[in-house]
Design a protein around this motif. Structure first.
Motif, PDB file in Angstrom:
ATOM      1  N   UNK A   1       0.836  -1.199   0.000  1.00  0.00           N
ATOM      2  CA  UNK A   1       0.000   0.000   0.000  1.00  0.00           C
ATOM      3  C   UNK A   1       0.871   1.249   0.000  1.00  0.00           C
ATOM      4  N   UNK A   2       0.277   2.335  -0.511  1.00  0.00           N
ATOM      5  CA  UNK A   2       1.030   3.580  -0.579  1.00  0.00           C
ATOM      6  C   UNK A   2       0.112   4.774  -0.733  1.00  0.00           C
ATOM      7  N   UNK A   3       0.684   5.893  -1.169  1.00  0.00           N
ATOM      8  CA  UNK A   3      -0.009   7.173  -1.224  1.00  0.00           C
ATOM      9  C   UNK A   3       0.194   7.828  -2.584  1.00  0.00           C
ATOM     10  N   UNK A   4      -0.744   8.698  -2.947  1.00  0.00           N
ATOM     11  CA  UNK A   4      -0.624   9.465  -4.183  1.00  0.00           C
ATOM     12  C   UNK A   4      -0.978  10.916  -3.903  1.00  0.00           C
ATOM     13  N   UNK A   5      -0.141  11.815  -4.376  1.00  0.00           N
ATOM     14  CA  UNK A   5      -0.382  13.262  -4.276  1.00  0.00           C
ATOM     15  C   UNK A   5      -0.317  13.809  -2.849  1.00  0.00           C
ATOM     16  N   UNK A   6       0.314  13.101  -1.943  1.00  0.00           N
ATOM     17  CA  UNK A   6       0.504  13.577  -0.570  1.00  0.00           C
ATOM     18  C   UNK A   6       1.787  14.414  -0.490  1.00  0.00           C
ATOM     19  N   UNK A   7       1.779  15.437   0.364  1.00  0.00           N
ATOM     20  CA  UNK A   7       3.001  16.191   0.617  1.00  0.00           C
ATOM     21  C   UNK A   7       3.704  15.630   1.856  1.00  0.00           C
ATOM     22  N   UNK A   8       4.842  16.201   2.202  1.00  0.00           N
ATOM     23  CA  UNK A   8       5.633  15.675   3.326  1.00  0.00           C
ATOM     24  C   UNK A   8       4.830  15.643   4.624  1.00  0.00           C
ATOM     25  N   UNK A   9       4.132  16.734   4.922  1.00  0.00           N
ATOM     26  CA  UNK A   9       3.370  16.810   6.173  1.00  0.00           C
ATOM     27  C   UNK A   9       2.300  15.723   6.226  1.00  0.00           C
ATOM     28  N   UNK A  10       1.615  15.514   5.124  1.00  0.00           N
ATOM     29  CA  UNK A  10       0.561  14.499   5.073  1.00  0.00           C
ATOM     30  C   UNK A  10       1.138  13.087   5.154  1.00  0.00           C
ATOM     31  N   UNK A  11       2.299  12.887   4.546  1.00  0.00           N
ATOM     32  CA  UNK A  11       2.966  11.588   4.636  1.00  0.00           C
ATOM     33  C   UNK A  11       3.366  11.308   6.084  1.00  0.00           C
ATOM     34  N   UNK A  12       3.917  12.333   6.740  1.00  0.00           N
ATOM     35  CA  UNK A  12       4.313  12.177   8.149  1.00  0.00           C
ATOM     36  C   UNK A  12       3.107  11.800   9.017  1.00  0.00           C
ATOM     37  N   UNK A  13       1.957  12.380   8.716  1.00  0.00           N
ATOM     38  CA  UNK A  13       0.746  12.046   9.461  1.00  0.00           C
ATOM     39  C   UNK A  13       0.426  10.560   9.336  1.00  0.00           C
ATOM     40  N   UNK A  14       0.478  10.050   8.109  1.00  0.00           N
ATOM     41  CA  UNK A  14       0.215   8.618   7.898  1.00  0.00           C
ATOM     42  C   UNK A  14       1.265   7.766   8.594  1.00  0.00           C
ATOM     43  N   UNK A  15       2.518   8.158   8.506  1.00  0.00           N
ATOM     44  CA  UNK A  15       3.589   7.394   9.150  1.00  0.00           C
ATOM     45  C   UNK A  15       3.411   7.353  10.667  1.00  0.00           C
ATOM     46  N   UNK A  16       2.810   8.405  11.222  1.00  0.00           N
ATOM     47  CA  UNK A  16       2.649   8.464  12.675  1.00  0.00           C
ATOM     48  C   UNK A  16       1.510   7.587  13.189  1.00  0.00           C
ATOM     49  N   UNK A  17       0.578   7.225  12.316  1.00  0.00           N
ATOM     50  CA  UNK A  17      -0.594   6.461  12.779  1.00  0.00           C
ATOM     51  C   UNK A  17      -0.695   5.066  12.157  1.00  0.00           C
ATOM     52  N   UNK A  18       0.125   4.785  11.160  1.00  0.00           N
ATOM     53  CA  UNK A  18      -0.057   3.534  10.417  1.00  0.00           C
ATOM     54  C   UNK A  18       0.457   2.321  11.196  1.00  0.00           C
ATOM     55  N   UNK A  19      -0.147   1.193  10.895  1.00  0.00           N
ATOM     56  CA  UNK A  19       0.333  -0.096  11.396  1.00  0.00           C
ATOM     57  C   UNK A  19       1.107  -0.837  10.302  1.00  0.00           C
ATOM     58  N   UNK A  20       0.764  -0.557   9.063  1.00  0.00           N
ATOM     59  CA  UNK A  20       1.491  -1.071   7.912  1.00  0.00           C
ATOM     60  C   UNK A  20       1.990   0.138   7.131  1.00  0.00           C
ATOM     61  N   UNK A  21       3.287   0.241   6.976  1.00  0.00           N
ATOM     62  CA  UNK A  21       3.867   1.446   6.394  1.00  0.00           C
ATOM     63  C   UNK A  21       3.620   1.535   4.886  1.00  0.00           C
TER      64      UNK A  21
END
Length: 284
Positions: free
Chosen positions: A131-151
């Motif tokens: 799984x991954x992300x599309x069109x996210x910026x650094x801040x939004x990526x950091x948000x996902x990294x802070x809450x995700x169980x699967x990176x």
């Protein structure tokens, strides 16, 4: 089959570095383009709920005669579906497959955390490999990294010689995330294709400017998914594995970075994305 470059994602899944994109293709065009790509050696296909051509991609994979495991299938969840508990299941049904190789959150709009949780559940259920992300910026990526169980293993975003995202690439590398370019050829900008650096290298290697740019991406460890409905362009966009740019030539291309992008997201656009429901059930 032509030899091609592959990248091992942070979760161990191996992904081809050159594929076909289906953005803005009608179902008939997407089916024909994907079938042409697979016949020419491609093994990566990118689609999305919002493209309304997932059924067509599924048909092309079946008609190719290839074993499903030979094809790396990538698609994206649209914001309107993030909170629908059967969004992944319906996506699988449209693609006529029991597993998606890479599933992305398409836009940082709406309740994308709920969408990400749904993707994590799909990985645990064996329905999605990465799984991954599309069109996210650094801040939004950091948000996902802070809450995700699967990176997340990858970010799909705009990258081309005029917009190289060098800082973002460094950040992603530090987090073990790959980068994938949409608009790898700058949205067909003739000024980019006519850059003297590329016309010179095209003459040297007997290639087109587009092939030089795509090769630069690959050597920069950027996965590319140029879209096309032209069979000759589809063939040429994959003829990238019989030449190699020198470090000096890579540096010449790096010097073209203008920080200029063709697509800029705004809060208003993201609000519209969250409200837009693609007619996925009406696709052919």
């Amino acid at each position: 089959m032509k030899e091609q470059l592959k990248l091992t994602l942070s979760n161990g899944v191996e992904m081809p570095m050159a594929g076909i994109g289906t953005f803005l293709l009608t179902p008939d065009e997407a089916e024909a383009s994907c079938l042409s790509a697979l016949e020419n050696g491609y093994r990566l296909i990118d689609t999305a709920n919002a493209y309304v051509n997932e059924r067509a991609v599924g048909r092309a994979m079946r008609k190719s005669g290839l074993d499903r495991k030979e094809i790396f299938l990538e698609t994206k969840l649209w914001p309107a579906f993030y909170e629908q508990p059967d969004a992944v299941e319906k996506t699988l049904e449209r693609l006529d497959t029991d597993c998606i190789d890479l599933l992305l959150i398409h836009q940082p709009a709406g309740n994308y955390v709920a969408g990400y949780r749904q993707m994590e559940a799909a990985v645990r259920a064996g329905k999605v490999r990465a799984i991954g992300l599309s069109n996210f910026n650094k801040e939004q990526i950091r948000e996902i990294l802070s809450i995700c169980k699967i990176r997340p293993v990858l970010l799909q975003t705009e990258v081309h010689p005029y917009f190289q995202e060098k800082s973002l690439k460094e950040f992603l590398a530090s987090e073990g995330m790959a980068i994938q370019a949409w608009y790898p050829l700058g949205h067909g900008d003739q000024a980019l294709l006519d850059e003297p650096v590329f016309t010179k290298l095209a003459k040297k290697y007997g290639k087109s400017s587009a092939q030089i740019i795509l090769r630069w991406h690959l050597q920069s460890k950027t996965i590319v998914i140029p879209g096309s409905k032209n069979p000759s362009h589809i063939r040429d966009n994959f003829a990238l594995f019989d030449f190699f740019l020198t470090p000096e030539e890579m540096a010449e291309t790096a010097a073209l970075d203008k920080g200029v992008r063709y697509y800029t997201s705004t809060p208003e656009m993201l609000k519209r994305y969250a409200e837009l429901v693609p007619p996925v059930d009406q696709q052919k």
